[in-house]
Each structure stands twice: as structure tokens, then as C-alpha cells.
Design a protein around this motif. Structure first.
Motif, PDB file in Angstrom:
ATOM      1  N   ARG A  47      -2.032 -18.699   9.701  1.00 32.32           N
ATOM      2  CA  ARG A  47      -2.424 -17.594   9.215  1.00 32.32           C
ATOM      3  C   ARG A  47      -1.830 -17.472   7.914  1.00 32.32           C
ATOM      4  NH1 ARG A  47      -6.690 -13.971   9.449  1.00 32.32           N
ATOM      5  NH2 ARG A  47      -6.477 -13.935  11.790  1.00 32.32           N
ATOM      6  N   SER A  48      -0.681 -18.183   7.631  1.00 34.19           N
ATOM      7  CA  SER A  48       0.148 -18.006   6.438  1.00 34.19           C
ATOM      8  C   SER A  48      -0.690 -18.749   5.198  1.00 34.19           C
ATOM      9  CB  SER A  48       1.382 -18.708   6.269  1.00 34.19           C
ATOM     10  OG  SER A  48       2.022 -18.287   7.334  1.00 34.19           O
ATOM     11  N   ASP A 223      -1.772  -7.223  21.552  1.00 36.02           N
ATOM     12  CA  ASP A 223      -2.866  -7.630  20.822  1.00 36.02           C
ATOM     13  C   ASP A 223      -4.062  -6.665  20.751  1.00 36.02           C
ATOM     14  OD1 ASP A 223      -2.950 -10.699  19.285  1.00 36.02           O
ATOM     15  OD2 ASP A 223      -4.822  -9.443  19.156  1.00 36.02           O
ATOM     16  N   ILE A 269       2.655 -10.850  13.449  1.00 35.91           N
ATOM     17  CA  ILE A 269       1.289 -10.611  12.690  1.00 35.91           C
ATOM     18  C   ILE A 269       1.316 -10.517  11.221  1.00 35.91           C
ATOM     19  CG2 ILE A 269      -0.520  -8.524  12.619  1.00 35.91           C
ATOM     20  CD1 ILE A 269       0.637  -7.811  15.484  1.00 35.91           C
ATOM     21  N   PHE A 319      10.706 -20.322   9.971  1.00 32.75           N
ATOM     22  CA  PHE A 319      10.555 -21.563  10.696  1.00 32.75           C
ATOM     23  C   PHE A 319      11.638 -21.404  11.994  1.00 32.75           C
ATOM     24  CE2 PHE A 319      11.096 -26.314  11.149  1.00 32.75           C
ATOM     25  CZ  PHE A 319       9.847 -26.540  11.725  1.00 32.75           C
TER      26      PHE A 319
HETATM   27  P1  CND Z   1      -2.929 -15.329  14.054  1.00 40.08           P
HETATM   28  O1  CND Z   1      -3.972 -14.606  13.141  1.00 40.08           O
HETATM   29  O2  CND Z   1      -3.507 -16.317  15.119  1.00 40.08           O
HETATM   30  O3  CND Z   1      -2.458 -14.112  15.119  1.00 40.08           O
HETATM   31  C1  CND Z   1      -2.298 -12.867  14.776  1.00 40.08           C
HETATM   32  C2  CND Z   1      -2.574 -12.151  16.222  1.00 40.08           C
HETATM   33  O4  CND Z   1      -2.317 -10.721  15.677  1.00 40.08           O
HETATM   34  C3  CND Z   1      -4.128 -11.938  16.091  1.00 40.08           C
HETATM   35  O5  CND Z   1      -4.335 -12.403  17.627  1.00 40.08           O
HETATM   36  C4  CND Z   1      -4.559 -10.502  15.885  1.00 40.08           C
HETATM   37  O6  CND Z   1      -5.534 -10.075  16.848  1.00 40.08           O
HETATM   38  C5  CND Z   1      -3.199  -9.826  16.236  1.00 40.08           C
HETATM   39  N1  CND Z   1      -3.166  -8.598  15.304  1.00 40.08           N
HETATM   40  C6  CND Z   1      -3.639  -8.313  14.120  1.00 40.08           C
HETATM   41  N2  CND Z   1      -3.214  -6.813  13.825  1.00 40.08           N
HETATM   42  C7  CND Z   1      -2.718  -6.472  15.071  1.00 40.08           C
HETATM   43  C8  CND Z   1      -2.198  -4.996  15.308  1.00 40.08           C
HETATM   44  N3  CND Z   1      -2.273  -4.032  14.167  1.00 40.08           N
HETATM   45  N4  CND Z   1      -1.547  -4.892  16.396  1.00 40.08           N
HETATM   46  C9  CND Z   1      -1.798  -5.891  17.285  1.00 40.08           C
HETATM   47  N5  CND Z   1      -2.118  -7.173  17.135  1.00 40.08           N
HETATM   48  C10 CND Z   1      -2.759  -7.574  15.986  1.00 40.08           C
HETATM   49  O7  CND Z   1      -1.753 -15.764  13.045  1.00 40.08           O
HETATM   50  P2  CND Z   1      -0.684 -16.886  13.454  1.00 40.08           P
HETATM   51  O8  CND Z   1      -0.245 -16.630  15.099  1.00 40.08           O
HETATM   52  O9  CND Z   1      -1.003 -18.084  12.811  1.00 40.08           O
HETATM   53  O10 CND Z   1       0.641 -16.100  12.605  1.00 40.08           O
HETATM   54  C11 CND Z   1       1.152 -15.050  12.762  1.00 40.08           C
HETATM   55  C12 CND Z   1       2.034 -14.601  11.518  1.00 40.08           C
HETATM   56  O11 CND Z   1       3.265 -15.401  11.570  1.00 40.08           O
HETATM   57  C13 CND Z   1       1.062 -14.527  10.311  1.00 40.08           C
HETATM   58  O12 CND Z   1       1.742 -13.331   9.417  1.00 40.08           O
HETATM   59  C14 CND Z   1       1.614 -15.945   9.615  1.00 40.08           C
HETATM   60  O13 CND Z   1       1.737 -15.766   8.286  1.00 40.08           O
HETATM   61  C15 CND Z   1       3.260 -15.895  10.235  1.00 40.08           C
HETATM   62  C16 CND Z   1       3.841 -17.002   9.748  1.00 40.08           C
HETATM   63  C17 CND Z   1       5.113 -17.025   9.758  1.00 40.08           C
HETATM   64  C18 CND Z   1       6.120 -18.049   9.726  1.00 40.08           C
HETATM   65  C19 CND Z   1       7.613 -17.723   9.575  1.00 40.08           C
HETATM   66  O14 CND Z   1       8.173 -18.994   9.325  1.00 40.08           O
HETATM   67  N6  CND Z   1       8.086 -16.901   9.595  1.00 40.08           N
HETATM   68  C20 CND Z   1       5.399 -19.292   9.705  1.00 40.08           C
HETATM   69  N7  CND Z   1       4.117 -19.241  10.013  1.00 40.08           N
HETATM   70  C21 CND Z   1       3.335 -18.079   9.960  1.00 40.08           C
END
Ligand code: CND
Ligand code: ZN
Length: 374
Positions: A47-48, A223, A269, A319
Motif C-alpha cells: 500500500r505504501s 476492518d 491503515i 520495518f
Molecule cells: P492494505 O490496503 O492491504 O490494507 C489496509 C486495510 O485497512 C484494508 O483491508 C482496508 O479495508 C482497511 N481499512 C481502510 N480504512 C479503514 C478504516 N477506516 N477502518 C478499518 N479498516 C480500514 O495495506 P497494507 O497492509 O499493504 O499496508 C497497511 C499500511 O501500512 C499502509 O498505510 C502502508 O503504507 C503501511 C506500511 C507501513 C510500513 C512501515 O514500515 N511502517 C511498511 N509498509 C507499509
């Protein structure tokens, strides 16, 4: 045969936000001093990457996105002694230089030489190795994996076990490790505890897996898309709830379910109001909230400071807190030793050329992880 030469190959170029990626022929210059050129074999869509395409994350264009991958070293630059052509590797979007203040601190995994938040779009020598149609193309968070070949600084590459199946362990490059580490390293989830995981995508499900491995007795998945629940239960969630099914705020629902709040809450999210809900869902005096989701560049989180004053802990990590170069090879060995499974996270495989379809599946909530192969 290609060492020292410019390689012409295919890459998915992002010319700007809110437009499809286009597959272009690009030129990839040879690696300079302390750089490594890698042939990407498999790359996941996280998603990022989509946050850049949606415009939520602002950075420099044109750029080659992608940061969750595995590949094979094609050639190395001057001064590189730890890699040779043919080595299996995973790109590291959080590098590990082992020399900066954070790298020297055993409690931190954020190297000064990372490009997250700065988004300069270049390697350490301040240039990128990509050009397309005569124009320089930016690098993405030290990696850029939506291309047949990429060049990275050697501090942003981990050598992994020769037996590793690249089309699976690519997930150790981001989604799996980020989620799993957020539970075991950052949350430090304790046996018998109650956890809430907001967002059940590839990263959120990996948090669920981490909570389970850590021995949590209740893992509540949250979710807006109930289609995600079956998979979450398969990964270890003990119950799942959809905020749409309740007419009171989700933290009140969780308070009723958990005797006033959870021990650990994870926001996976990237939504700042959900971050506040996660904090409100954690128990006073002892609850811990871990922010994993990446919020839009201009977003601000707001909450009543009394929530913190009364002992809740708010933290976060990139990470999953892993020291990338040290820990990625170990995580790959743990995978080979069957300490965890990656298959539940993989819903689709596609040829690289279908990358835009892969993004559509993510946006429509139809995929967990799509892995593109070359
Ligand atoms: P993905 O889009 O697959 O999952 C997000 C989930 O959240 C989906 O299942 C949505 O239906 C759900 N969702 C959306 N809005 C809401 C809400 N308001 N309430 C409840 N559920 C909701 O994303 P992903 O799993 O690939 O990535 C998740 C996040 O983590 C995303 O923001 C990404 O950029 C981030 C991330 C962070 C890091 C890090 O190093 N911290 C690394 N990679 C990704
Ligand atoms: Zn990611």
C-alpha cells in the motif's frame, strides 16, 4: 557479460500521481563505488507504493516505485566485498549503515541514511542510476523494484540464503517483516494478552501472525471490509469486527468486549483518525498503541493528552523495528525453518507487465499481496 555496461530493460515508470504506471524501456547505469546492481526476480505490491500513486505521499517524479522484492546480484561496484554476482538478495528500504547514531543504538532500526520522509529519490551519491527517454528517473526509498534491474547502495541490500524461494521471501522485504516485527519487537506482545489490529491487509495480517506467535490469547481484527475476516481468522485472529456493523464508536465497542480496553492496539491503515481510535481502545495505565500505517504527507493526529497522561503508551516503527541488514537474512532462515508461513499473505501472482491490474486488486480490496514476477 553485462557487468560495467549500461543495461536496457523494462521498468514501470510513475510519471506522476493519479495516472497508471507505464512500462518503458529504461537504461540502468552500472553500479558505482559501494553499490550493487540487482536483477529483480519477484516484487510485491504494498500500500505504501499506492500512497504515492494516490497522491497521499508527495515525492519527486518521475520515479520507479516498489520496495518489497527479492533478486539476484548482477554486478557490483568498486569496493564491494560482501556481494558477488549470483548472490540472492533482498532490497532494504530502511538501510543499515552500522555507523550512525541510530544504527549504533541497539534499540533503534532507523538508519540516518534512509530516504523515508526525506524522499530525495537518489542514492547516497545524490544521483540515481535510471534514465528513460533521456530523462533521469528518481529512486524510491533506497530500493526501486518495479524494474528488471535496479542499483542500490550496498547498505540497502541483504544477502540471503541460497535456498530461499525468491517469489515468496520477497514479502520479507516489507509487508511480513513490518507487521510481524511491529508485534514482536515494538509492541513486545506478552503471552495471554489481548490485541486489536486495525486494518487487515498484508501488513495487518502479519501483525496478527506476530501477535499469535507472541502468545496473545485474544486477537481482535478490525476492518471496514468484512471479506478480510476469513483470512484474518486463518492467520490467528480470534474474532473480527466491522465498524460499519456498530452505531457507537469502535473504541467503545472494544471497551465493552475487553473489560475497558486492549493491552495492545495496532493501526495498520495509515488513517490518523483510526490512530486516535486505536489509542482510545487501549487500556488506561498499561495499554500500548503501535502505529504501523503510513499517513498522508500533510495529515496530523490529534487526541486528548489525558489519554497519554493516564499511562497509555503510543509508539510506532518502520520495518517492524528490524535492523534490516542483520535481521533480514535471519528472517529468511526462520522462514526456511518453517517458523512462519508466507502463503496466507499471497493471493495473486502476475507477470510484471500486469502491474496496474495488481494495483487495482489492492484498491478494490480483492487482494492481500500480489507478487509480480519477471
Ligand atoms: P492494505 O490496503 O492491504 O490494507 C489496509 C486495510 O485497512 C484494508 O483491508 C482496508 O479495508 C482497511 N481499512 C481502510 N480504512 C479503514 C478504516 N477506516 N477502518 C478499518 N479498516 C480500514 O495495506 P497494507 O497492509 O499493504 O499496508 C497497511 C499500511 O501500512 C499502509 O498505510 C502502508 O503504507 C503501511 C506500511 C507501513 C510500513 C512501515 O514500515 N511502517 C511498511 N509498509 C507499509
Ligand atoms: Zn511496504
Amino acid at each position: 557479460a553485462t557487468a560495467g555496461q549500461v543495461i536496457k530493460c523494462k521498468a514501470a515508470v510513475c510519471w506522476g500521481p493519479k495516472q497508471p504506471l507505464t512500462i518503458e524501456e529504461i537504461e540502468v547505469a552500472p553500479p558505482k563505488r559501494h553499490e550493487v546492481r540487482v536483477k529483480i526476480v519477484a516484487t510485491g505490491i504494498c500500500r505504501s507504493d499506492d500512497h504515492v500513486l494516490s497522491g497521499a505521499l508527495s515525492l519527486k517524479f518521475p520515479v520507479i516505485l516498489g520496495h518489497e522484492a527479492a533478486g539476484v546480484v548482477e554486478s557490483v561496484g568498486e569496493g564491494v566485498t560482501k556481494f558477488k554476482p549470483g548472490d540472492k538478495v533482498i532490497p532494504l528500504f530502511v538501510p543499515q549503515c552500522r555507523e550512525c547514531r541510530c544504527c549504533k543504538n541497539p534499540e533503534s532500526n532507523l538508519c540516518y541514511k534512509n530516504d523515508i520522509g526525506k524522499y530525495e529519490g537518489v542514492l547516497l551519491d545524490k544521483t540515481s542510476r535510471f534514465t528513460c527517454k533521456g530523462k533521469p528517473i528518481c529512486n524510491f526509498i533506497s530500493t526501486s523494484t518495479f524494474t528488471e534491474y535496479t542499483v542500490m547502495d550496498e547498505i540497502a541490500v541483504a544477502k540471503i540464503h541460497d535456498d530461499a524461494p525468491l517469489e515468496k521471501v520477497c514479502l520479507i522485504g516489507c509487508g511480513f517483516s513490518t507487521g510481524y516485527g511491529s508485534a514482536v519487537n515494538i509492541g513486545k506482545v506478552k503471552p495471554g494478552s489481548t490485541c486489536a489490529v486495525f486494518g487487515l491487509g498484508g501488513v495487518g495480517l502479519s501483525v496478527v501472525i506476530g501477535c499469535k506467535v507472541a502468545g496473545a490469547s485474544r486477537i481482535i481484527g478490525i476492518d471496514l471490509n468484512s471479506d478480510k475476516f476469513a483470512k484474518a481468522m486463518e492467520c490467528g485472529a480470534t474474532e473480527c469486527i466491522n465498524p460499519k456493523d456498530h452505531n457507537i464508536p469502535i473504541h467503545e465497542v472494544l471497551a465493552k468486549m475487553t473489560d475497558d480496553g486492549v493491552d495492545y492496539a495496532f493501526e495498520v491503515i495509515g488513517n490518523t483518525s483510526v490512530m486516535t481510535s486505536a489509542l482510545q481502545s487501549s487500556h488506561f495505565g498499561c495499554g500500548k498503541t503501535v502505529i504501523v500505517g503510513l499517513a498522508p504527507s500533510t495529515a496530523v493526529m490529534s487526541f486528548d493528552p489525558l489519554l497519554i497522561l493516564t499511562g497509555r503508551i503510543l509508539t510506532g516503527a518502520v520495518f517492524g523495528g528490524w535492523k534490516s541488514k542483520d535481521d533480514v537474512p535471519k528472517l529468511v532462515c526462520d522462514y526456511l525453518d518453517k517458523k512462519f508461513d508466507l502463503d496466507p499473505l499471497i493471493t495473486h501472482y502476475m507477470p510484471f507487465e500486469k502491474i496496474n491490474e495488481g494495483f487495482e486488486l489492492l484498491r478494490n480490496g480483492k487482494s492481500i499481496r500480489t507478487i509480480l514476477t519477471f
